[in-house]
Motif scaffolding. Structure first.
Motif, PDB file in Angstrom:
ATOM      1  N   LEU A  73       0.851  -1.187   0.000  1.00 21.42           N
ATOM      2  CA  LEU A  73       0.000   0.000   0.000  1.00 21.42           C
ATOM      3  C   LEU A  73       0.885   1.235   0.000  1.00 21.42           C
ATOM      4  O   LEU A  73       1.795   1.362   0.831  1.00 21.42           O
ATOM      5  N   ASP A  74       0.615   2.168  -0.913  1.00 22.30           N
ATOM      6  CA  ASP A  74       1.309   3.449  -0.971  1.00 22.30           C
ATOM      7  C   ASP A  74       0.367   4.504  -0.401  1.00 22.30           C
ATOM      8  O   ASP A  74      -0.658   4.836  -1.004  1.00 22.30           O
ATOM      9  N   VAL A  75       0.699   5.029   0.781  1.00 24.14           N
ATOM     10  CA  VAL A  75      -0.159   5.983   1.484  1.00 24.14           C
ATOM     11  C   VAL A  75       0.184   7.405   1.035  1.00 24.14           C
ATOM     12  O   VAL A  75       1.340   7.815   1.071  1.00 24.14           O
ATOM     13  N   GLY A  76      -0.845   8.155   0.625  1.00 25.55           N
ATOM     14  CA  GLY A  76      -0.604   9.497   0.101  1.00 25.55           C
ATOM     15  C   GLY A  76       0.073   9.414  -1.250  1.00 25.55           C
ATOM     16  O   GLY A  76       1.082  10.085  -1.505  1.00 25.55           O
ATOM     17  N   MET A 139      -0.594  -6.397   4.801  1.00 23.45           N
ATOM     18  CA  MET A 139       0.027  -5.671   3.690  1.00 23.45           C
ATOM     19  C   MET A 139       1.323  -5.024   4.138  1.00 23.45           C
ATOM     20  O   MET A 139       1.492  -4.687   5.317  1.00 23.45           O
ATOM     21  N   ASN A 140       2.234  -4.850   3.198  1.00 19.56           N
ATOM     22  CA  ASN A 140       3.348  -3.940   3.408  1.00 19.56           C
ATOM     23  C   ASN A 140       2.862  -2.527   3.111  1.00 19.56           C
ATOM     24  O   ASN A 140       1.937  -2.333   2.312  1.00 19.56           O
ATOM     25  N   VAL A 141       3.486  -1.550   3.755  1.00 17.07           N
ATOM     26  CA  VAL A 141       3.040  -0.166   3.608  1.00 17.07           C
ATOM     27  C   VAL A 141       4.246   0.732   3.338  1.00 17.07           C
ATOM     28  O   VAL A 141       5.267   0.640   4.012  1.00 17.07           O
ATOM     29  N   PHE A 142       4.092   1.598   2.359  1.00 20.08           N
ATOM     30  CA  PHE A 142       5.096   2.612   2.030  1.00 20.08           C
ATOM     31  C   PHE A 142       4.480   3.980   2.263  1.00 20.08           C
ATOM     32  O   PHE A 142       3.388   4.270   1.756  1.00 20.08           O
ATOM     33  N   ARG A 168       0.649  -9.186  11.334  1.00 13.22           N
ATOM     34  CA  ARG A 168       1.880  -9.795  11.836  1.00 13.22           C
ATOM     35  C   ARG A 168       2.955  -9.911  10.761  1.00 13.22           C
ATOM     36  O   ARG A 168       4.146  -9.920  11.064  1.00 13.22           O
ATOM     37  N   ARG A 169       2.549  -9.977   9.487  1.00 13.74           N
ATOM     38  CA  ARG A 169       3.523 -10.257   8.431  1.00 13.74           C
ATOM     39  C   ARG A 169       3.995  -9.012   7.684  1.00 13.74           C
ATOM     40  O   ARG A 169       5.080  -9.007   7.117  1.00 13.74           O
ATOM     41  N   GLY A 170       3.186  -7.985   7.667  1.00 10.17           N
ATOM     42  CA  GLY A 170       3.533  -6.795   6.901  1.00 10.17           C
ATOM     43  C   GLY A 170       4.558  -5.924   7.613  1.00 10.17           C
ATOM     44  O   GLY A 170       4.845  -6.089   8.800  1.00 10.17           O
ATOM     45  N   ARG A 171       5.118  -4.995   6.868  1.00 10.86           N
ATOM     46  CA  ARG A 171       6.075  -4.028   7.397  1.00 10.86           C
ATOM     47  C   ARG A 171       5.712  -2.641   6.887  1.00 10.86           C
ATOM     48  O   ARG A 171       5.109  -2.477   5.822  1.00 10.86           O
ATOM     49  N   VAL A 172       6.102  -1.623   7.642  1.00 10.27           N
ATOM     50  CA  VAL A 172       5.924  -0.229   7.237  1.00 10.27           C
ATOM     51  C   VAL A 172       7.291   0.358   6.922  1.00 10.27           C
ATOM     52  O   VAL A 172       8.209   0.264   7.734  1.00 10.27           O
ATOM     53  N   LEU A 173       7.426   0.938   5.743  1.00  7.19           N
ATOM     54  CA  LEU A 173       8.605   1.730   5.417  1.00  7.19           C
ATOM     55  C   LEU A 173       8.165   3.182   5.347  1.00  7.19           C
ATOM     56  O   LEU A 173       7.403   3.567   4.461  1.00  7.19           O
ATOM     57  N   LEU A 174       8.631   3.950   6.314  1.00  9.17           N
ATOM     58  CA  LEU A 174       8.240   5.344   6.478  1.00  9.17           C
ATOM     59  C   LEU A 174       9.422   6.228   6.118  1.00  9.17           C
ATOM     60  O   LEU A 174      10.541   5.997   6.574  1.00  9.17           O
ATOM     61  N   THR A 175       9.201   7.237   5.286  1.00  9.75           N
ATOM     62  CA  THR A 175      10.254   8.207   4.983  1.00  9.75           C
ATOM     63  C   THR A 175       9.650   9.604   4.971  1.00  9.75           C
ATOM     64  O   THR A 175       8.614   9.833   4.346  1.00  9.75           O
ATOM     65  N   GLU A 176      10.268  10.521   5.700  1.00 12.42           N
ATOM     66  CA  GLU A 176       9.705  11.851   5.903  1.00 12.42           C
ATOM     67  C   GLU A 176      10.793  12.914   5.840  1.00 12.42           C
ATOM     68  O   GLU A 176      11.960  12.648   6.150  1.00 12.42           O
TER      69      GLU A 176
END
Length: 261
Positions: A73-76, A139-142, A168-176
Motif C-alpha cells: 500500500l502506498d499511502v498518500g 500488507m506492506n506499507v510505504f 503480523r507479516r507486513g512491514r511499514v517503510l516510512l520516509t519523511e
C-alpha cells in the motif's frame, strides 16, 4: 545576518500565500491536486521528481525486511509515481490518497498494463485500516512525506490504522522530511528569496497544510514502542524538483522500517 534579513523580508509574501490554504486538510489537498497542470521534474509538484538515487536508499531495506509475497500500500500516493516504482516488487500495489483529483491523475499517468489499484481514501479516519485489511489481509506499507504534514491526533490515528493493516507479516517503510530549522529557513534552503519564491514551493505554501518535521522523536510519539518495533532507521535525502539549475533539490529526511509487536 543577511540570511536572517532575507527571511524576514519573505514574511509578508509567505503569510499572504498561506492565508489561501483552506483550514480543512481534505479540501486543501483536493484543491491543490485539482489545480496541478504538470508533474515530474519540470512540473509544479514540489516532491514529484523523477525517481533516482532516493529510491536506492530504500530498496535494500525493503528487500531485507519485507515479505514480497504480500501486496503493498502506498499511502498518500499523489500522482502514483512511487506506486509505479513499488508495483513490480510485489504481487499487487494499491495507492490511496485523500484527494480524488490526485487519484484521477494517478490513473491517467499510470495507464493500463500495471497491477495497480488507485482509490480515494482518508487513512486518518478510524476503521479505515481494518477495512483495507478485510480486503487484502496483511500488507506492506510505504509512506513518503505524509506524517510531517499531519497534526498529532491525525498522526496517531494513521499509525493505529497502519498497525491494523500490516498485521503480523507486513512491514511499514516510512520516509519523511526532517529539516530541523525554522519554516522560513526551510523555504530558503529550497531556493526562496524575497520576491522570488519558486513556483512548486509557491503552490505548496498556498495550497496544502503547513509542513513540519518528522524524525526519531516524532516517530516514537506516533509509533509507540509498546506497539511497534523498529527494524532499521536512519537519515536519508528526500529528492524534490529542481529549484534552479540541473538535477534535484535534496531535503534532509528520516526513514524507518517497522513491524508490529
Amino acid at each position: 545576518m543577511l540570511r536572517i534579513i532575507r527571511q524576514l523580508l519573505m514574511i509578508p509574501e509567505v503569510a499572504l500565500l498561506a492565508r489561501r490554504t483552506p483550514r480543512d486538510p481534505a479540501r486543501a489537498w483536493e484543491g491543490y491536486w485539482h489545480g496541478v497542470r504538470a508533474t515530474g521534474t519540470q512540473g509544479e509538484v514540489l516532491w514529484d521528481t523523477d525517481i533516482g538515487p532516493e529510491a536506492e536508499q530504500y530498496a535494500q531495506s525493503m528487500e531485507a525486511s519485507m515479505d514480497c509475497a504480500l501486496p503493498v500500500l502506498d499511502v498518500g500516493c499523489g500522482n502514483g509515481r512511487w506506486t509505479r516504482w513499488l508495483a513490480p516488487r510485489f504481487p499487487a500495489a494499491v495507492g490511496v490518497d485523500i484527494a480524488e483529483s490526485a487519484v484521477q491523475r494517478a490513473r491517467q499517468e499510470t495507464g493500463d498494463g500495471h497491477a495497480i489499484t488507485f482509490r480515494a481514501l482518508d487513512l486518518t479516519l478510524p476503521g479505515s485500516g481494518h477495512m483495507l485489511h478485510e480486503e487484502y489481509g496483511d500488507m506492506n506499507v510505504f509512506v513518503r512525506g505524509v506524517f510531517h504534514v499531519l497534526r498529532g491526533p491525525q498522526r496517531d490515528q494513521l499509525a493505529q490504522n497502519l498497525h491494523a493493516l500490516v498485521g503480523r507479516r507486513g512491514r511499514v517503510l516510512l520516509t519523511e522530511t526532517n529539516y530541523r530549522g525554522s519554516p522560513l529557513s526551510y523555504m530558503q534552503s529550497l531556493g526562496a528569496m524575497p520576491g522570488r519564491i519558486p513556483l512548486p514551493l509557491r503552490k505548496a505554501i498556498g495550497g496544502i497544510p503547513v509542513p513540519g518535521r518528522f524524525g526519531p522523536e516524532e516517530r516514537r510519539a506516533a509509533f509507540p514502542e509498546a506497539a511497534w518495533q523498529v527494524v532499521t532507521d536512519g537519515p536519508v535525502t528526500i529528492e524534490a524538483v529542481p529549484m534552479g539549475g540541473d538535477g534535484t533539490t535534496g531535503i534532509p529526511g528520516y526513514f524507518a522500517t517497522m513491524k508490529t509487536r
